[in-house]
Design an enzyme around this catalytic site. Structure first.
Site, PDB file in Angstrom:
ATOM      1  N   SER A  16     -19.084  47.940  35.541  1.00  0.00           N
ATOM      2  CA  SER A  16     -18.666  48.237  36.910  1.00  0.00           C
ATOM      3  C   SER A  16     -19.289  47.261  37.896  1.00  0.00           C
ATOM      4  O   SER A  16     -19.012  47.325  39.090  1.00  0.00           O
ATOM      5  CB  SER A  16     -19.037  49.673  37.289  1.00  0.00           C
ATOM      6  OG  SER A  16     -20.424  49.893  37.128  1.00  0.00           O
ATOM      7  N   ASN A 103     -27.385  58.601  37.270  1.00  0.00           N
ATOM      8  CA  ASN A 103     -26.467  59.599  37.822  1.00  0.00           C
ATOM      9  C   ASN A 103     -26.809  59.965  39.269  1.00  0.00           C
ATOM     10  O   ASN A 103     -25.937  60.015  40.135  1.00  0.00           O
ATOM     11  CB  ASN A 103     -26.466  60.858  36.960  1.00  0.00           C
ATOM     12  CG  ASN A 103     -26.034  60.562  35.532  1.00  0.00           C
ATOM     13  OD1 ASN A 103     -25.550  59.467  35.252  1.00  0.00           O
ATOM     14  ND2 ASN A 103     -26.224  61.518  34.637  1.00  0.00           N
ATOM     15  N   THR A 148      12.355  63.007  71.274  1.00  0.00           N
ATOM     16  CA  THR A 148      12.175  63.900  70.134  1.00  0.00           C
ATOM     17  C   THR A 148      13.382  63.642  69.245  1.00  0.00           C
ATOM     18  O   THR A 148      14.468  63.329  69.752  1.00  0.00           O
ATOM     19  CB  THR A 148      12.150  65.390  70.521  1.00  0.00           C
ATOM     20  OG1 THR A 148      13.430  65.734  71.067  1.00  0.00           O
ATOM     21  CG2 THR A 148      11.069  65.698  71.538  1.00  0.00           C
ATOM     22  N   SER A 270      11.505  33.315  60.864  1.00  0.00           N
ATOM     23  CA  SER A 270      12.242  33.307  59.618  1.00  0.00           C
ATOM     24  C   SER A 270      12.538  31.848  59.266  1.00  0.00           C
ATOM     25  O   SER A 270      12.762  31.029  60.149  1.00  0.00           O
ATOM     26  CB  SER A 270      13.542  34.084  59.806  1.00  0.00           C
ATOM     27  OG  SER A 270      14.519  33.618  58.896  1.00  0.00           O
ATOM     28  N   LYS A 276      14.508  34.383  65.060  1.00  0.00           N
ATOM     29  CA  LYS A 276      13.786  35.622  64.736  1.00  0.00           C
ATOM     30  C   LYS A 276      12.284  35.567  64.979  1.00  0.00           C
ATOM     31  O   LYS A 276      11.639  34.554  64.767  1.00  0.00           O
ATOM     32  CB  LYS A 276      14.031  35.981  63.253  1.00  0.00           C
ATOM     33  CG  LYS A 276      15.471  36.391  63.013  1.00  0.00           C
ATOM     34  CD  LYS A 276      15.615  37.148  61.720  1.00  0.00           C
ATOM     35  CE  LYS A 276      15.070  38.545  61.862  1.00  0.00           C
ATOM     36  NZ  LYS A 276      15.098  39.261  60.590  1.00  0.00           N
ATOM     37  N   ASN A 278       9.481  38.098  63.649  1.00  0.00           N
ATOM     38  CA  ASN A 278       9.310  39.311  62.841  1.00  0.00           C
ATOM     39  C   ASN A 278       7.958  39.966  63.083  1.00  0.00           C
ATOM     40  O   ASN A 278       6.943  39.284  63.160  1.00  0.00           O
ATOM     41  CB  ASN A 278       9.452  38.966  61.362  1.00  0.00           C
ATOM     42  CG  ASN A 278      10.854  38.486  61.040  1.00  0.00           C
ATOM     43  OD1 ASN A 278      11.824  38.936  61.648  1.00  0.00           O
ATOM     44  ND2 ASN A 278      10.964  37.546  60.116  1.00  0.00           N
ATOM     45  N   GLU A 283       4.487  45.738  60.353  1.00  0.00           N
ATOM     46  CA  GLU A 283       5.101  46.202  59.104  1.00  0.00           C
ATOM     47  C   GLU A 283       4.050  46.370  58.013  1.00  0.00           C
ATOM     48  O   GLU A 283       4.103  47.300  57.211  1.00  0.00           O
ATOM     49  CB  GLU A 283       6.178  45.223  58.648  1.00  0.00           C
ATOM     50  CG  GLU A 283       7.365  45.181  59.602  1.00  0.00           C
ATOM     51  CD  GLU A 283       8.300  44.030  59.266  1.00  0.00           C
ATOM     52  OE1 GLU A 283       9.295  44.273  58.582  1.00  0.00           O
ATOM     53  OE2 GLU A 283       8.011  42.890  59.659  1.00  0.00           O
ATOM     54  N   TYR A 310     -22.446  64.876  35.607  1.00  0.00           N
ATOM     55  CA  TYR A 310     -21.897  63.528  35.658  1.00  0.00           C
ATOM     56  C   TYR A 310     -20.947  63.281  34.492  1.00  0.00           C
ATOM     57  O   TYR A 310     -21.215  63.665  33.359  1.00  0.00           O
ATOM     58  CB  TYR A 310     -23.023  62.479  35.627  1.00  0.00           C
ATOM     59  CG  TYR A 310     -22.472  61.062  35.663  1.00  0.00           C
ATOM     60  CD1 TYR A 310     -22.111  60.470  36.865  1.00  0.00           C
ATOM     61  CD2 TYR A 310     -22.255  60.349  34.487  1.00  0.00           C
ATOM     62  CE1 TYR A 310     -21.560  59.197  36.907  1.00  0.00           C
ATOM     63  CE2 TYR A 310     -21.705  59.075  34.514  1.00  0.00           C
ATOM     64  CZ  TYR A 310     -21.357  58.504  35.723  1.00  0.00           C
ATOM     65  OH  TYR A 310     -20.805  57.253  35.761  1.00  0.00           O
ATOM     66  N   GLN A 315     -17.253  56.676  37.615  1.00  0.00           N
ATOM     67  CA  GLN A 315     -17.398  55.245  37.913  1.00  0.00           C
ATOM     68  C   GLN A 315     -16.149  54.691  38.604  1.00  0.00           C
ATOM     69  O   GLN A 315     -16.224  53.733  39.359  1.00  0.00           O
ATOM     70  CB  GLN A 315     -17.676  54.497  36.608  1.00  0.00           C
ATOM     71  CG  GLN A 315     -17.812  53.008  36.749  1.00  0.00           C
ATOM     72  CD  GLN A 315     -18.404  52.384  35.494  1.00  0.00           C
ATOM     73  OE1 GLN A 315     -19.544  52.664  35.129  1.00  0.00           O
ATOM     74  NE2 GLN A 315     -17.632  51.571  34.805  1.00  0.00           N
ATOM     75  N   LYS A 318     -15.265  54.109  42.859  1.00  0.00           N
ATOM     76  CA  LYS A 318     -15.642  53.090  43.844  1.00  0.00           C
ATOM     77  C   LYS A 318     -14.487  52.215  44.312  1.00  0.00           C
ATOM     78  O   LYS A 318     -14.295  52.054  45.532  1.00  0.00           O
ATOM     79  CB  LYS A 318     -16.815  52.275  43.326  1.00  0.00           C
ATOM     80  CG  LYS A 318     -18.110  53.025  43.489  1.00  0.00           C
ATOM     81  CD  LYS A 318     -19.175  52.576  42.524  1.00  0.00           C
ATOM     82  CE  LYS A 318     -19.921  53.728  41.944  1.00  0.00           C
ATOM     83  NZ  LYS A 318     -19.187  54.467  40.865  1.00  0.00           N
TER      84      LYS A 318
HETATM   85  N1  ARG Z   1     -21.971  52.715  36.760  1.00  0.00           N
HETATM   86  C1  ARG Z   1     -22.058  54.118  36.714  1.00  0.00           C
HETATM   87  C2  ARG Z   1     -21.150  54.745  37.779  1.00  0.00           C
HETATM   88  O1  ARG Z   1     -20.785  54.068  38.663  1.00  0.00           O
HETATM   89  C3  ARG Z   1     -23.474  54.543  36.970  1.00  0.00           C
HETATM   90  C4  ARG Z   1     -23.838  55.851  36.352  1.00  0.00           C
HETATM   91  C5  ARG Z   1     -23.849  55.730  34.874  1.00  0.00           C
HETATM   92  N2  ARG Z   1     -24.463  56.865  34.278  1.00  0.00           N
HETATM   93  C6  ARG Z   1     -24.376  57.075  32.975  1.00  0.00           C
HETATM   94  N3  ARG Z   1     -24.973  58.128  32.512  1.00  0.00           N
HETATM   95  N4  ARG Z   1     -23.710  56.291  32.154  1.00  0.00           N
HETATM   96  O2  ARG Z   1     -20.792  55.893  37.697  1.00  0.00           O
END
Ligand code: ARG
Length: 452
Positions: A16, A103, A148, A270, A276, A278, A283, A310, A315, A318
């Protein structure tokens, strides 16, 4: 499979760090608070704490300078930073992770990140609101038809439109602030899921990281992503508001409407139709709402059915939350530029104002003031509008005799309420588009946004 080096696909699949490196400085801030707490309860000596803090600061500096090498094989931002610390300090670096798990670590980082992101987005909302409020003075004389069902309805001040957008944005800002208030609890020290036997001081860490308090249940707080959902929801609603505004202005900028000229430098031509201009930025603002709503959907489905505590699924939270903030921040800034640079075509708007019987409601309310029951007045004005439109004239050009054919008690007072300007100026109720009401609202907004 795990007896050998994990193969490339698996590394790529599980890593990640390619996206969670955006948490790096929050991760370091968190670790520094953690170190200070560990020293205060005697799990580290003061000297150890000082060396850890210093090394973390050096790593932070490398990250800020863009010199830190994030390594995919170290999986995530947390392991990358910890490894860098171990590379510098050896066994002392291995003490950082005392009474902590990734976690609670990632949950804390993400709360810190979202808290800052909320403040930044709220500032950008404020800029857009100020751009609308500045327009209120600039466009004070302008009356627009309001719709309306996209059918011409009643006259309003252009400023009334601008403040309508401000109200919507204000609710968006409040929703984000509300999410911030709720997320402002510190999960650090809940460890893997059950807490720890070590004598940590979670209240101190919470205080050092400027959280309101520590979270109260370790099982809940290592799994909780409500705050991410709340951010994504608030951003999705904001995106919908922006998309509605963008659509409105796209319509207003058409040749058919001709109310609005968008700032040329923000539009594109365009390649094949030289005439034109745009409205691409609008948009795209409208289009990007799909993406932000998609991010919310991704997050909602992501947490569906997850057992405590967890799970690695988390993960995946994000990218969508980062993207939602990034997308909205861009939209807000582009919107601010469009709002600041657009011009109303006053002449074109004025030319069309007396078409469409925008003063019909004012006439009906005049009848009501003369004692005609509302339903009856509505019916009579409908007849008068039909009569006028058969002749192709506005209501104000009907003869008094013609009014009397429909409404026997009609007097010349009708001419004092007809016409768009008089209809508008007669609006009185709180929150209406009457000039006095709008003037007060403009004052309120200027004070609220620190503009005077
Ligand atoms: N990269 C993980 C996440 O974003 C961090 C937590 C990982 N924890 C684990 N027990 N593998 O969730």
């Amino acid at each position: 499979m795990f007896s050998r080096e994990p193969d490339e696909l698996l590394v790529r699949f599980t890593e990640s760090v390619s996206f969670d490196q955006r948490l790096a400085l929050d991760d370091i801030r968190q670790s520094q608070a953690h170190v200070q707490m560990l020293a205060s309860v005697g799990l580290l000596t003061n000297d150890e704490a000082a060396r850890l803090t210093h090394a973390l600061e050096q790593i932070a500096e490398e990250i800020r300078q863009g010199q830190f090498q994030f390594r995919t094989e170290l999986e995530d931002v947390h392991m990358n930073i910890e490894q860098a610390l171990i590379d510098r300090l050896g066994d002392l670096g291995r003490k950082l992770h005392t009474a902590r798990s990734r976690n609670d670590q990632v949950a804390t980082d993400l709360r810190l990140w979202c808290r800052r992101a909320i403040d930044h987005t709220c500032q950008l909302i404020g800029q857009l609101q100020r751009a609308f409020v500045r327009r209120c003075d600039q466009d004070w004389e302008v009356i627009l038809p309001a719709y309306t069902h996209l059918q011409r309805a009643q006259p309003v001040l252009a400023a009334h439109y601008w403040l309508a957008y401000c109200e919507r944005l204000e609710r968006d800002r409040q929703r984000l602030q509300d999410a911030k208030r709720r997320l402002n609890q510190c999960p650090l020290g809940t460890a893997a899921l059950a807490g720890t036997t070590l004598p940590i001081d979670r209240h101190l860490v919470a205080q050092l990281l400027e959280f309101q308090e520590p979270t109260a249940n370790s099982l809940d707080s290592s799994a909780d992503r409500d705050f991410v959902l709340e951010c994504a929801f608030a951003l999705a609603v904001l995106a919908l508001h922006l998309s509605g505004w963008a659509e409105e202005w796209i319509i207003w900028a058409t040749g058919e409407f001709g109310f609005l000229q968008l700032p040329q430098e923000l539009c594109t031509g365009s390649s094949i139709m030289p005439q034109k201009i745009n409205p691409d930025p609008l948009e795209l603002i409208r289009g990007k709402a799909a993406r932000v709503v998609g991010n919310l959907t991704t997050l909602l489905v992501l947490v569906k059915g997850l057992p405590l505590a967890y799970n690695r699924d988390l993960q995946e939270d994000k990218p969508p939350v980062f993207d939602a903030f990034d997308t909205i921040n861009d939209c807000l800034q582009i919107a601010t530029a469009v709002v600041s640079g657009a011009q109303l075509d006053r002449q074109r708007i004025a030319e069309g104002l007396e078409c469409g019987y925008l003063d019909a409601t004012a006439l009906m309310e005049y009848m009501i003031r003369q004692g005609v029951p509302q339903r009856q007045a509505h019916h009579w004005v409908g007849q008068l509008v039909r009569l006028a439109s058969q002749q192709g004239v506005p209501l104000a050009q009907l003869e008094l005799e013609q009014f009397r054919q429909v409404w026997p008690q009609a007097d010349s007072g009708v001419y004092r309420v007809l016409g768009v300007r008089q209809a508008l100026e007669a609006l009185k109720s709180y929150g209406s588009s009457g000039p006095e009401q709008v003037r007060q609202q403009v004052q309120k907004w200027k004070a609220r946004l620190g503009m005077e």
